[in-house]
Design an enzyme around this catalytic site. Structure first.
Site, PDB file in Angstrom:
ATOM      1  N   ARG A  20      -6.799   4.605  -2.990  1.00  0.00           N
ATOM      2  CA  ARG A  20      -5.865   4.456  -1.862  1.00  0.00           C
ATOM      3  C   ARG A  20      -6.339   5.231  -0.633  1.00  0.00           C
ATOM      4  O   ARG A  20      -6.309   4.705   0.485  1.00  0.00           O
ATOM      5  CB  ARG A  20      -4.452   4.899  -2.252  1.00  0.00           C
ATOM      6  N   ASN A  38      -0.001   2.525  -5.495  1.00  0.00           N
ATOM      7  CA  ASN A  38      -0.206   2.261  -6.917  1.00  0.00           C
ATOM      8  C   ASN A  38       0.946   1.437  -7.447  1.00  0.00           C
ATOM      9  O   ASN A  38       2.103   1.646  -7.067  1.00  0.00           O
ATOM     10  CB  ASN A  38      -0.286   3.568  -7.701  1.00  0.00           C
TER      11      ASN A  38
END
Length: 91
Positions: A20, A38
Site C-alpha cells: 500500500r 487491505n
C-alpha cells in the site's frame, strides 16, 4: 483529458510487504488520486482516479509491486463517476 476511475483488486502476497505504501508513492509520482487498502481476504484494493495513461502506468506497476510482493492476479474494474479524491491515501 478525461479523468477515469479504476478499481484494482490485487491478489497474491500483497499484505505485509509495504504494498500500500509503495502504491501510494507510485500514484503520487503519476498524479493519481484515490486509496489503497487491505481486504479481509488477503487482497489489496486500489481505487485510482486519473487520466488513462497514468492509470495504465499504475496498473503496470501493480503487477510488480514492491520487492517482497508476489502478484498473482489483478481484477480491473473501470468505473464511472465524478472524481472524488484530492490525494492518494492508505486506508
Amino acid at each position: 483529458m478525461d479523468q477515469q476511475r479504476w478499481r484494482l483488486l490485487v491478489a497474491g502476497r500483497v499484505q505485509g510487504v509495504f504494498y500500500r505504501a509503495s502504491a501510494q508513492a507510485r500514484a503520487e509520482e503519476l498524479g493519481v488520486t484515490g486509496y489503497a487498502r487491505n481486504l479481509a481476504d488477503g487482497r489489496v484494493e486500489v481505487l485510482a482516479e486519473g487520466d488513462e495513461q497514468a492509470l495504465v502506468q499504475l496498473l503496470d506497476w501493480c503487477w510488480d509491486g514492491p520487492p517482497k510482493a508476489s502478484v498473482q492476479h489483478i481484477d480491473v474494474e473501470k468505473m464511472t463517476g465524478n472524481p472524488q479524491f484530492n490525494d492518494f491515501r492508505i486506508q
